[in-house]
Motif scaffolding. Structure first.
Motif, mmCIF file in Angstrom:
data_model
loop_
_atom_site.group_PDB
_atom_site.id
_atom_site.type_symbol
_atom_site.label_atom_id
_atom_site.label_comp_id
_atom_site.label_asym_id
_atom_site.label_seq_id
_atom_site.Cartn_x
_atom_site.Cartn_y
_atom_site.Cartn_z
ATOM 1 N N ARG A 1 0.821 -1.217 0.000
ATOM 2 C CA ARG A 1 0.000 0.000 0.000
ATOM 3 C C ARG A 1 0.852 1.263 0.000
ATOM 4 N NH1 ARG A 1 -4.806 0.496 3.890
ATOM 5 N NH2 ARG A 1 -3.291 0.138 5.539
ATOM 6 N N THR A 2 0.321 2.268 -0.678
ATOM 7 C CA THR A 2 0.956 3.581 -0.647
ATOM 8 C C THR A 2 0.996 4.073 0.803
ATOM 9 O OG1 THR A 2 0.076 4.035 -2.840
ATOM 10 C CG2 THR A 2 0.803 5.939 -1.547
ATOM 11 N N LEU B 1 -7.610 8.780 6.323
ATOM 12 C CA LEU B 1 -6.690 8.241 5.323
ATOM 13 C C LEU B 1 -6.312 6.786 5.609
ATOM 14 C CD1 LEU B 1 -4.397 11.380 4.860
ATOM 15 C CD2 LEU B 1 -6.175 10.546 3.290
ATOM 16 N N ASP C 1 -7.312 3.724 3.398
ATOM 17 C CA ASP C 1 -6.760 3.622 2.048
ATOM 18 C C ASP C 1 -5.238 3.579 1.988
ATOM 19 O OD1 ASP C 1 -9.208 3.783 0.320
ATOM 20 O OD2 ASP C 1 -9.476 5.620 1.478
ATOM 21 N N ARG D 1 1.207 15.943 -9.537
ATOM 22 C CA ARG D 1 0.382 15.039 -8.743
ATOM 23 C C ARG D 1 -0.937 15.652 -8.254
ATOM 24 N NH1 ARG D 1 3.101 12.106 -10.867
ATOM 25 N NH2 ARG D 1 4.378 10.375 -10.080
ATOM 26 N N ILE E 1 -4.173 13.713 -9.527
ATOM 27 C CA ILE E 1 -4.493 12.405 -8.951
ATOM 28 C C ILE E 1 -4.890 12.539 -7.474
ATOM 29 C CG2 ILE E 1 -2.132 11.717 -8.292
ATOM 30 C CD1 ILE E 1 -2.863 8.886 -9.308
ATOM 31 N N ILE E 2 -4.247 13.479 -6.790
ATOM 32 C CA ILE E 2 -4.603 13.716 -5.381
ATOM 33 C C ILE E 2 -6.029 14.293 -5.298
ATOM 34 C CG2 ILE E 2 -4.064 15.135 -3.357
ATOM 35 C CD1 ILE E 2 -2.014 12.960 -3.574
ATOM 36 N N ARG F 1 -8.388 13.863 -7.406
ATOM 37 C CA ARG F 1 -9.354 12.826 -7.767
ATOM 38 C C ARG F 1 -9.632 11.925 -6.555
ATOM 39 N NH1 ARG F 1 -7.257 9.626 -12.537
ATOM 40 N NH2 ARG F 1 -7.157 11.691 -13.455
ATOM 41 N N PHE F 2 -8.557 11.587 -5.826
ATOM 42 C CA PHE F 2 -8.735 10.776 -4.619
ATOM 43 C C PHE F 2 -9.624 11.513 -3.600
ATOM 44 C CE2 PHE F 2 -7.563 10.110 -0.199
ATOM 45 C CZ PHE F 2 -7.846 8.767 -0.052
ATOM 46 N N ARG G 1 -13.251 11.578 -5.141
ATOM 47 C CA ARG G 1 -13.957 10.307 -5.345
ATOM 48 C C ARG G 1 -13.979 9.456 -4.093
ATOM 49 N NH1 ARG G 1 -12.181 8.588 -11.473
ATOM 50 N NH2 ARG G 1 -12.892 10.526 -12.437
ATOM 51 N N GLN G 2 -12.810 9.347 -3.429
ATOM 52 C CA GLN G 2 -12.721 8.422 -2.311
ATOM 53 C C GLN G 2 -13.239 9.074 -1.014
ATOM 54 O OE1 GLN G 2 -11.815 5.547 -3.324
ATOM 55 N NE2 GLN G 2 -11.751 4.375 -1.409
#
Lengths: 269, 269
Positions: free
Chosen positions: A24-25, A43, A46, A158, A161-162, A164-165, A168-169
């Protein structure tokens, strides 16, 4: 307690094992105050979260590990959840420890000064994003879905993508902006709320102004709810809003002028 | 258009016909402004409502009749939904027309002055209650259940039955109080909300203070909601809150003093 290889993260992912579960990241959080705790909680489902805070050496949450400076600075994503007054010192301490390609974000209540500190003090090989979650532990009590976060891309690629997380998440309402636009508007939104809250809190404490609280209008109840949300903000937050935002003083000055005009008009009736 | 026997009400009810449906209790409303309309709408399912307002000679609602001064003054319950500045004139006009045993209520935003006007100007043979619905058309948009109404019994024995109706039938949160307690507390709740709203509205209009509205905290959004609720209040409401409440000026003075202290402290940071 020392950590093993960066919170269980393999910095170089095995390129030829796509069917094996990827490690995992990792997210490293500096600062385990009210906001660091909130971030870690949201956080940890995830990411592999590890936190560094000299004032907090343990966590009640088993999914959140505490780590030393180098371990936390070595994560894939590094969140600086420290007061703006401490940011420069933390940036200086972690700069040599960040790994190439890492993403570094701050969460300060103002954005121009933190953006400058990060751009000046952090190496070119990390991606930089300045953020301001426009909510705190009080307003996040019933969850964070639908709440706003300001995101200012500073360096690297980045931010998308950050964002979007986050959208969405975490279901946050992502407001893409610049540090300057943020500070200009926050000077009104945060500056006025804080100013009014501080005046109202002083009035609550003043002798002769206590009420039974029975005679309240809906609008006064909303005003009280607004005040309750910032009532427990730390001196760091107050300081950032009042002194760390270059647009704050003119907004306060305007408030003062308009208040005088309204008070004079009301007094004439 | 003239009305027949007081809006279909038989003032003397037949004592020996308990099985026959009683003629409905009549409510006369003076004033068909924002609050008179709201009251008429919520009272018409339970009462025969007729309204008198020289500025409004018709109603869109078929269940609400418009009536002349004498007809409306002759109802079982008379609601004075007029500005406090007009109350004395209406009281003087209706005093000789009220029937013995009628209940007269006002709905002004302050209570001490309306209470004095009604006690001085209305005959001993009517019951008197001063009320203040602590909401307006804005906050009542989604219904009035759960909203507050202050009720001050002034004369006679009808406050209990009226309060019970307001609580059980309209599901209002009835706050039994005195005109003085009401005005003392409303000076804080309404006075401060109005003051802050007026300052904020001036700031919205000031050049250079317009924002995109994208960067807002939850607490600022609540503050904006509070302001939106009083934004369209008439000059009569503002006047009553600012000049008709004897406790309003000291609250404004205290606000000013505390604002200066907070502004000075913020400026020093």
């Amino acid at each position: 307690m020392q950590f093993g290889p960066a919170c269980g993260v393999a910095p170089v992912r095995p390129a030829l094992q796509p069917v094996a579960p990827l490690t995992r990241t990792s997210v490293g959080i500096f600062g385990y105050g009210a906001f660091g705790q909130l971030a870690a909680r949201h956080l940890s489902p995830d990411f592999a979260v590890c936190v560094h805070d000299p004032a907090a050496t343990s966590s009640d949450d088993a999914t959140i590990a505490m780590g030393d400076l180098a371990t936390v600075a070595g994560c894939d994503i590094v969140v600086l959840a420290v007061p703006v007054t401490t940011l420069a010192a933390v940036v200086q301490a972690i700069a040599p420890l960040l790994r190439p390609g890492a993403v570094v974000l701050d969460v300060c209540s103002v954005k121009m000064e933190p953006a400058r500190i990060m751009l000046d003090g952090l190496p070119e090989h990390v991606h930089l994003i300045a953020t301001h979650p426009l909510f705190g532990p009080q307003s996040a009590q019933d969850g964070i879905a639908g709440l706003k976060i300001a995101v200012c891309p500073l360096r690297g690629r980045r931010a998308r993508i950050i964002s979007r997380f986050l959208a969405r998440q975490l279901e946050l309402d992502v407001v893409l902006t610049t540090p300057e636009e943020h500070d200009r508007e926050a000077a009104v939104a945060q500056g006025l709320t804080h100013l009014i809250a501080r005046i109202m809190m002083r009035m609550e404490d003043a002798p002769g102004h206590q009420t039974s609280g029975r005679i309240t209008t809906r609008s006064f109840e909303l005003l009280q709810q607004a005040i309750d949300m910032v009532r427990h903000d730390t001196i760091h937050v107050t300081h950032a809003i009042e002194a760390g935002n270059p647009f704050a003083a003119p907004v306060r000055q305007a408030f003062h002028e308009h208040a005088l005009a309204v008070l004079e008009e009301a007094g004439r009736r």
